[in-house]
Design a protein around this motif. Structure first.
Motif, PDB file in Angstrom:
ATOM      1  N   GLN A 100       0.833  -1.211   0.000  1.00 47.04           N
ATOM      2  CA  GLN A 100       0.000   0.000   0.000  1.00 47.04           C
ATOM      3  C   GLN A 100       0.873   1.269   0.000  1.00 47.04           C
ATOM      4  O   GLN A 100       0.612   2.222  -0.733  1.00 47.04           O
ATOM      5  N   TYR A 101       1.908   1.226   0.804  1.00 47.81           N
ATOM      6  CA  TYR A 101       2.867   2.339   0.903  1.00 47.81           C
ATOM      7  C   TYR A 101       3.463   2.636  -0.479  1.00 47.81           C
ATOM      8  O   TYR A 101       3.476   3.775  -0.948  1.00 47.81           O
ATOM      9  N   MET A 102       3.924   1.564  -1.134  1.00 50.69           N
ATOM     10  CA  MET A 102       4.545   1.727  -2.451  1.00 50.69           C
ATOM     11  C   MET A 102       3.527   2.241  -3.476  1.00 50.69           C
ATOM     12  O   MET A 102       3.845   3.068  -4.327  1.00 50.69           O
ATOM     13  N   ALA A 103       2.303   1.740  -3.374  1.00 53.88           N
ATOM     14  CA  ALA A 103       1.256   2.186  -4.307  1.00 53.88           C
ATOM     15  C   ALA A 103       0.944   3.664  -4.092  1.00 53.88           C
ATOM     16  O   ALA A 103       0.748   4.416  -5.056  1.00 53.88           O
ATOM     17  N   GLU A 104       0.937   4.085  -2.833  1.00 56.55           N
ATOM     18  CA  GLU A 104       0.682   5.506  -2.550  1.00 56.55           C
ATOM     19  C   GLU A 104       1.808   6.377  -3.095  1.00 56.55           C
ATOM     20  O   GLU A 104       1.570   7.482  -3.573  1.00 56.55           O
ATOM     21  N   LEU A 105       3.025   5.868  -3.025  1.00 54.58           N
ATOM     22  CA  LEU A 105       4.145   6.632  -3.575  1.00 54.58           C
ATOM     23  C   LEU A 105       4.052   6.710  -5.102  1.00 54.58           C
ATOM     24  O   LEU A 105       4.585   7.636  -5.716  1.00 54.58           O
ATOM     25  N   SER A 106       3.366   5.759  -5.696  1.00 59.00           N
ATOM     26  CA  SER A 106       3.153   5.821  -7.145  1.00 59.00           C
ATOM     27  C   SER A 106       1.987   6.743  -7.487  1.00 59.00           C
ATOM     28  O   SER A 106       1.684   6.923  -8.668  1.00 59.00           O
TER      29      SER A 106
END
Lengths: 294, 312
Positions: B98-104
């Motif tokens: 989720q963290y990585m997706a938010e950074l995207s």
């Protein structure tokens, strides 16, 4: 897509603005920090002195309570620049302790297992990464340093009489600006050390050493050579010098041993140099891929 | 539509050494395999595409975007699964994705939904609330894949995705990669030293050697057009048989004891071989037919580019 639908499809929905995306780092970092009991304890302890200072202000402005408690202070209770200088000095030192715990958890966790390439393979740059992490430290240490300073200033302004507010309004600048200088230097040095060392516990130790060892060496240098230039290695002392100037406490400029202190411009240059060096280390260490030379 | 990857005189220098030398070529396959011996420059090429390294000369364009000029826009279209460990140990799997997706750029609620979907999709649904640090190697690989596919990507870059996996896990991962390729319009760039991985998933191959392009080949076309090999064990007049086959345009090599290897031109079919054997009174006791495998293509590329060995 419902969970039971196993067929893959890429995301086509709306995206958040790029400019504020670094705050994702900040939000996740805060969420992680507040799950740690040690951090919460340190954070609360860092705010305790503010309560004593608030009590002092209340006492200083309430003669009835003074009489009731039979307090007699020579010259009376003074809430002047010395008071806010002491408050800022104590709070910034507590901010340092808090920073030693917090900063390594911010960076080392990402670096130790090689997560940095995942951050940087997204539409996200290294300056944004540093900005996101610095924002955590800046917000956190602000709550411990200049925010209590301003709250206490407002409390005193509310309780004091006789135009105290207008005659002391200039103190808002050193409260905010000097704290900001300390926070900037702390965050950059700590991030640089954390990025360099990568291991959290070791990084905490090295941050302590980065402040204490040069200060000790500087003191030895001063003692042996009978000079004051060794104080340039004592970052706390440099900050104190700037704080003294900021709060117009010229009498504090003479050191404890009666020696003259380093000129203010030298203190500024040294602090700027340390920040530049920290940025250089961050630039070198926060790479998605390390390049082996030779 | 812009080709998947365009290399235009790309040169990359790292630590005073030239790692990639004047790479020029167009890769327009949906699934591109990146092959080469160790140190050939595969990972450097991927890192340059992602903007981790700056080209010293030339450029690389991905889906029409220049890696240097349009770095952020390019990375917004890329999902990257690195070769090495890449995770945050003290974070649950689903929260990490989720963290990585938010950074995207995904909004928080969407990122959470996509993280759950991605985790279920890669088969880690049951383990999604465990800390990533407690995962096995295979689970970590799948977590890396989950974070790479959670957002709106157009190119999935996989750097040695099956490294360290046991055969069932490797098979499952390759199936997932093929499913992703088939189920969407996502392009793949897969770097691997395992030829079988590339052969199973890719339709185009870029072979690098010493930082240069040794070969770019369309695997499907190669499989279709490449010559057929026959390995045979015969009994009878082998030299006569061999010369008769050469008369049909075949290339023959005799290894004694009736063993021979024959390369058939496109016009000659197996039944022609049987026919010649029958005419010459030669018994064919064993026949093994095979086409050029990726290994042959790879070894040929290595030899043609001046190398004596094709070790990878």
């Amino acid at each position: 897509m419902a969970v039971y639908k196993r067929r893959y499809r890429p995301y086509h929905g709306p995206l958040t603005p790029e400019r504020s995306r670094f705050l994702v780092l900040t939000r996740y970092a805060f969420a992680g920090l507040f799950r740690s009991r040690v951090f919460v304890l340190l954070f609360v302890l860092a705010l305790v002195p503010t309560l004593f200072f608030a009590a002092y202000i209340f006492l200083a402005n309430n003669s009835a309570v003074q009489q009731f408690l039979q307090f007699h202070v020579a010259g009376g209770f003074a809430v002047e620049n010395k008071f806010f200088f002491t408050l800022t000095m104590i709070q910034t030192q507590l901010a340092f302790l808090l920073n030693c715990w917090v900063c390594p958890t911010l960076v080392a966790g990402d670096l130790v297992n090689g997560a940095l390439p995942l951050f940087l393979s997204r539409p996200f740059s290294r300056p944004e990464y540093v900005l996101g992490k610095c924002a955590v430290i800046a917000l956190l240490l602000s709550v411990v340093t200049w925010v209590p300073g301003l709250i206490l200033f407002s409390l005193q302004a509310g309780l004091a009489e006789g135009g105290w507010t207008w005659s002391h309004l200039w103190m808002v600048v050193p409260i905010v600006c000097c704290s900001a200088v300390w926070i900037s230097m702390l965050s950059l040095i700590s991030l640089a050390v954390s990025a360099w060392v990568k291991l959290r516990i070791v990084a905490t130790g090295v941050i302590f050493c980065a402040f204490l060892v040069p200060a000790g060496l500087g003191a030895i240098f001063n003692t042996i050579l009978g000079t004051y230039w060794g104080s340039l290695l004592n970052f706390s002392e440099l900050f104190r010098l700037i704080l003294v100037k900021g709060f117009r406490l010229e009498s504090e400029l003479v050191g404890r041993a009666g020696l003259p202190q380093v000129p203010l411009f030298a203190a500024w240059i040294m602090m700027i140099l340390v920040c530049v060096l920290s940025l250089y280390i961050l630039d070198a260490r926060l790479q998605a891929r390390e390049v082996v030379r030779g | 539509m812009a080709p998947t990857i365009e290399l235009d005189g790309l040169e990359v220098q790292l630590g005073g050494r030239t790692i990639l030398r004047s790479l020029t070529g167009v890769l327009d396959g949906r699934a591109i395999g990146l092959l080469g011996p160790n140190g050939a420059g595969k990972s450097t090429l991927i890192n340059t595409i992602l903007g981790f390294h700056t080209p010293s000369e030339g450029s690389v364009r991905v889906l029409g975007l220049d890696s240097r000029r349009d770095g952020k826009a390019l990375r917004a279209l890329v999902g990257y699964m690195p070769e090495t460990d890449a995770f945050i140990a003290k974070m649950s799997g689903v929260r990490f994705v989720q963290y990585m997706a938010e950074l995207s750029g995904l909004p928080t609620d969407q990122a959470m939904e996509r993280a759950h979907e991605a985790f279920v999709y890669v088969g880690l649904g049951e383990a999604r609330y465990r800390m990533v640090g407690t995962y096995s190697l295979g689970m970590k690989q799948l977590t890396k894949l989950a974070q790479a596919i959670a957002h709106g990507l157009r190119l999935l870059i996989l750097d040695e995705p099956t490294n360290g996996l046991d055969p069932p896990a490797r098979k499952r991962l390759l199936e997932l990669i093929c499913e992703i390729r088939e189920a969407s319009d996502i392009c793949l760039l897969l770097s691997s030293h395992l030829l079988r991985d590339v052969e199973e998933t890719c339709d185009q191959v870029l072979i690098l050697r010493d930082g240069r392009i040794a070969s770019i080949c369309n695997l499907a076309e190669e499989r279709r057009t490449k010559r057929k090999f026959l390995e045979m064990e015969t009994c009878g007049a082998e030299p006569v048989f061999a010369s008769a086959l050469q008369g049909l345009g075949c290339e023959c090599a005799l290894f004694g004891n009736g063993r021979m290897k024959v390369v058939l031109p496109d016009a000659v079919e197996i039944r022609d071989v049987y026919k010649v054997a029958a005419e010459r009174g030669v018994q064919i006791r064993r026949m093994n037919q095979r086409r050029d495998s990726l290994e042959d293509i790879f070894l040929n590329a290595m030899e043609q580019s001046g190398g004596s060995n094709g070790r990878i």
